[in-house]
Design an enzyme around this catalytic site. Structure first.
Site, PDB file in Angstrom:
ATOM      1  N   HIS A  29      41.578  78.424  55.178  1.00  0.00           N
ATOM      2  CA  HIS A  29      41.768  78.984  56.305  1.00  0.00           C
ATOM      3  C   HIS A  29      43.379  79.400  56.511  1.00  0.00           C
ATOM      4  O   HIS A  29      43.926  79.112  57.556  1.00  0.00           O
ATOM      5  CB  HIS A  29      41.234  78.380  57.606  1.00  0.00           C
ATOM      6  CG  HIS A  29      41.455  76.912  57.934  1.00  0.00           C
ATOM      7  ND1 HIS A  29      42.819  76.481  58.010  1.00  0.00           N
ATOM      8  CD2 HIS A  29      40.817  75.914  58.505  1.00  0.00           C
ATOM      9  CE1 HIS A  29      42.796  75.465  58.586  1.00  0.00           C
ATOM     10  NE2 HIS A  29      41.618  75.058  58.759  1.00  0.00           N
ATOM     11  N   HIS A  83      32.641  65.200  61.800  1.00  0.00           N
ATOM     12  CA  HIS A  83      33.545  66.395  62.164  1.00  0.00           C
ATOM     13  C   HIS A  83      32.793  67.630  62.040  1.00  0.00           C
ATOM     14  O   HIS A  83      32.093  67.595  60.882  1.00  0.00           O
ATOM     15  CB  HIS A  83      34.886  66.525  61.226  1.00  0.00           C
ATOM     16  CG  HIS A  83      35.706  67.575  61.639  1.00  0.00           C
ATOM     17  ND1 HIS A  83      35.889  68.189  62.729  1.00  0.00           N
ATOM     18  CD2 HIS A  83      36.858  67.972  60.917  1.00  0.00           C
ATOM     19  CE1 HIS A  83      36.706  69.153  62.613  1.00  0.00           C
ATOM     20  NE2 HIS A  83      37.299  68.978  61.419  1.00  0.00           N
ATOM     21  N   GLU A  85      33.696  70.798  61.514  1.00  0.00           N
ATOM     22  CA  GLU A  85      34.378  72.156  60.803  1.00  0.00           C
ATOM     23  C   GLU A  85      33.359  72.265  59.801  1.00  0.00           C
ATOM     24  O   GLU A  85      32.890  71.300  58.924  1.00  0.00           O
ATOM     25  CB  GLU A  85      35.636  71.797  60.715  1.00  0.00           C
ATOM     26  CG  GLU A  85      36.414  73.128  60.147  1.00  0.00           C
ATOM     27  CD  GLU A  85      38.037  73.107  59.852  1.00  0.00           C
ATOM     28  OE1 GLU A  85      38.703  71.995  60.198  1.00  0.00           O
ATOM     29  OE2 GLU A  85      38.603  74.098  59.947  1.00  0.00           O
ATOM     30  N   ASP A  87      33.924  72.869  56.568  1.00  0.00           N
ATOM     31  CA  ASP A  87      34.070  72.115  55.291  1.00  0.00           C
ATOM     32  C   ASP A  87      33.297  70.999  55.135  1.00  0.00           C
ATOM     33  O   ASP A  87      33.198  70.421  54.049  1.00  0.00           O
ATOM     34  CB  ASP A  87      35.868  71.968  55.119  1.00  0.00           C
ATOM     35  CG  ASP A  87      36.470  71.353  56.109  1.00  0.00           C
ATOM     36  OD1 ASP A  87      35.983  71.659  57.262  1.00  0.00           O
ATOM     37  OD2 ASP A  87      37.479  70.602  55.714  1.00  0.00           O
ATOM     38  N   HIS A 148      40.695  66.556  63.983  1.00  0.00           N
ATOM     39  CA  HIS A 148      41.391  67.611  64.147  1.00  0.00           C
ATOM     40  C   HIS A 148      40.866  68.804  65.057  1.00  0.00           C
ATOM     41  O   HIS A 148      41.463  69.796  65.540  1.00  0.00           O
ATOM     42  CB  HIS A 148      41.335  68.270  62.688  1.00  0.00           C
ATOM     43  CG  HIS A 148      41.618  69.734  62.333  1.00  0.00           C
ATOM     44  ND1 HIS A 148      40.841  70.377  61.585  1.00  0.00           N
ATOM     45  CD2 HIS A 148      42.665  70.411  62.671  1.00  0.00           C
ATOM     46  CE1 HIS A 148      41.402  71.750  61.403  1.00  0.00           C
ATOM     47  NE2 HIS A 148      42.491  71.701  62.084  1.00  0.00           N
ATOM     48  N   ASP A 167      39.416  64.025  58.881  1.00  0.00           N
ATOM     49  CA  ASP A 167      40.487  64.712  58.458  1.00  0.00           C
ATOM     50  C   ASP A 167      41.687  64.000  58.355  1.00  0.00           C
ATOM     51  O   ASP A 167      42.569  64.029  57.781  1.00  0.00           O
ATOM     52  CB  ASP A 167      40.683  65.960  59.577  1.00  0.00           C
ATOM     53  CG  ASP A 167      39.911  67.155  59.002  1.00  0.00           C
ATOM     54  OD1 ASP A 167      39.154  67.042  57.851  1.00  0.00           O
ATOM     55  OD2 ASP A 167      39.939  68.222  59.730  1.00  0.00           O
ATOM     56  N   TYR A 195      49.829  68.380  54.067  1.00  0.00           N
ATOM     57  CA  TYR A 195      48.648  68.562  54.878  1.00  0.00           C
ATOM     58  C   TYR A 195      48.970  68.219  56.278  1.00  0.00           C
ATOM     59  O   TYR A 195      48.405  69.144  57.277  1.00  0.00           O
ATOM     60  CB  TYR A 195      47.711  67.308  54.497  1.00  0.00           C
ATOM     61  CG  TYR A 195      46.703  67.111  55.009  1.00  0.00           C
ATOM     62  CD1 TYR A 195      45.419  67.845  54.656  1.00  0.00           C
ATOM     63  CD2 TYR A 195      46.188  66.306  55.986  1.00  0.00           C
ATOM     64  CE1 TYR A 195      44.094  67.707  55.229  1.00  0.00           C
ATOM     65  CE2 TYR A 195      45.134  66.199  56.793  1.00  0.00           C
ATOM     66  CZ  TYR A 195      43.834  66.926  56.411  1.00  0.00           C
ATOM     67  OH  TYR A 195      42.845  66.795  56.898  1.00  0.00           O
ATOM     68  N   HIS A 228      39.073  64.076  53.013  1.00  0.00           N
ATOM     69  CA  HIS A 228      39.695  64.998  51.882  1.00  0.00           C
ATOM     70  C   HIS A 228      40.614  63.987  51.204  1.00  0.00           C
ATOM     71  O   HIS A 228      41.613  63.150  51.801  1.00  0.00           O
ATOM     72  CB  HIS A 228      40.682  66.049  52.583  1.00  0.00           C
ATOM     73  CG  HIS A 228      39.865  67.167  53.414  1.00  0.00           C
ATOM     74  ND1 HIS A 228      39.167  67.904  52.705  1.00  0.00           N
ATOM     75  CD2 HIS A 228      39.771  67.312  54.573  1.00  0.00           C
ATOM     76  CE1 HIS A 228      38.531  68.915  53.739  1.00  0.00           C
ATOM     77  NE2 HIS A 228      39.040  68.487  54.774  1.00  0.00           N
TER      78      HIS A 228
HETATM   79 FE1  FEO Z   1      39.030  69.936  60.178  1.00  0.00          FE
HETATM   80 FE2  FEO Z   1      38.477  69.249  56.929  1.00  0.00          FE
HETATM   81  O1  FEO Z   1      37.971  69.943  58.534  1.00  0.00           O
END
Ligand code: FEO
Length: 409
Positions: A29, A83, A85, A87, A148, A167, A195, A228
């Protein structure tokens, strides 16, 4: 068909990493992820077999393949979405179809958010302090709003000291190594900084709030498993990561000046190099010049994290800020970057709106003092280059005084 060659990796007595590695992603993004990323998912083998998070759409088979290397995916009882989101939830429908879990859990905001993507999905809401009985194990939930997204939460496996931090404490780094102690510290610190700058900076007040309540959470951490990048199992190293988060969230800056510019016919470039010379003259100070023809917005964000001043140059194109400069400063403003000091400069042909528009943009940076501006017509002449150099010196000197005074306190 599941990917039979993907294997799970054990990270504690009963927890396995069953995520996916995205070696090729370079645009997350708008964030340039130069080393790819991983979408970490975790499987708890307990009386109630539980999966935490999934992966981006397109990576469901990899997740299911890794699960199948440990257990029949149909034996999964619960899925927890830490989360929402995409991903981490993009492959959730595919994983649900393959596992048919008894229940799916998310925070209250998580339930609302997931429903915006998958309106028919059945989820149960959990909140801070709630626990999920897995039979022989207990999972505790801690909401971490805005780390996040509003839905974000941590899950903590009480019995084994494993914190699933989604995240937070992660990094966009694709690697064959699953644990942080298999990678050099310098790489981890650099990727974490990248990051934090590109994902977390805006949410620094929430990081500070999390730290203020961290002790009261009574976490006996043995493993920290973000969504991640590598998993933290050396708690001394994780302690260093926490120190970095504390420093970044407190927005501590260094004797560092970042000069960011783009140029049409080299006029703004010549100004940038003269300003750079002025800053260098000040001595004990780092100056980083970033031409936007070769630096991405993410490169700039990373360098801005500990900079005490930014000096921005833009030509005027069709009565506007130059497009790449506008792009980068929209991005930085959105992330709520601020430096104690700033200055603006640029060349123009006839009306020169670029510099005042940029100045207007920087006035929105709360707490940033604008030290000066320089506009020149077409190409800077000798006397104008001298003034650019003086502007650089002024900014450099202000930064030195600012940091030296801080060090005295
Ligand atoms: Fe806020 Fe890895 O997504």
């Amino acid at each position: 068909m599941l990917t039979r060659y993907h294997k799970a990796i054990k990270i504690s007595d009963s927890v396995y990493w069953v995520g996916a590695i995205d070696w090729g992603v370079r645009n997350f993004h708008g964030y340039t992820t130069s080393r790819g990323t991983t979408y970490n998912a975790f499987l708890i083998i307990a009386d109630k077999v539980t999966l935490l998070d999934t992966a981006k759409e397109g990576f469901g088979k990899e997740v299911l393949g890794r699960i199948a290397s440990v257990i029949d995916p149909k034996k999964i009882d619960y899925i927890v979405s830490n989360h929402a989101e995409p991903d981490h939830t993009g492959s959730l429908p595919e994983v649900i179809a393959a596992t048919n879990p008894e229940k799916i859990f998310a925070s209250k905001m998580g339930v609302k958010t997931v429903h915006r993507y998958f309106p028919d999905m059945k989820l149960e809401a959990v909140g801070t302090g709630d626990t999920l009985d897995l039979g022989n194990k207990t999972l505790r939930f801690i909401e971490t709003r805005m780390l996040h997204w509003p839905d974000s939460m941590f899950s903590y496996l009480e019995d084994e000291g494993v914190l699933f931090s989604q995240d937070a404490f992660g990094m966009h780094l694709a690697s064959s190594e699953r644990f942080e102690d298999e990678l050099p510290w310098n790489l981890l610190a650099e990727m974490s900084e990248d990051y934090y700058a590109n994902i977390i900076t805006l949410y620094s007040p929430f990081v500070a709030k999390l730290f203020s309540s961290f002790e009261s959470l009574n976490l006996d951490l043995k493993v920290v498993a973000p969504d991640h990048g590598p998993i933290w199992r050396d708690m001394d190293r994780f302690g260093k990561q926490l120190e970095l988060y504390q420093k970044w969230s407190a927005r501590k800056t260094n004797k560092k000046v970042v000069i960011v510019y783009d140029t049409m016919w080299h006029g703004t470039e010549h100004m940038a190099r003269a300003i750079e010379d002025g800053v260098i003259k000040c001595g004990d100070i780092q100056v980083l010049t970033m031409p936007l023809s070769s630096c991405t917005r993410s490169d700039v964000a990373k360098e801005m994290l500990n900079a005490s001043a930014v000096i921005v140059g833009t030509p005027t194109l069709n009565n506007q800020i130059f497009p790449k400069v506008a792009d980068v400063f929209t991005y930085l403003t959105g992330l709520k970057f601020k430096t104690p000091f700033a200055a603006v400069f640029g060349s123009y042909g006839w009306s020169g709106e670029g510099v005042p528009q940029l100045k207007e943009m920087l006035t929105k940076w709360e707490g940033t003092e604008l030290l000066g501006e320089m506009k020149v017509k077409y190409q800077p002449q000798e006397d104008e280059l001298k003034k650019c150099c003086e502007l650089g010196e002024l900014v450099g000197q202000k930064v030195l005084n600012y940091i030296n005074n801080q060090n005295k306190e």
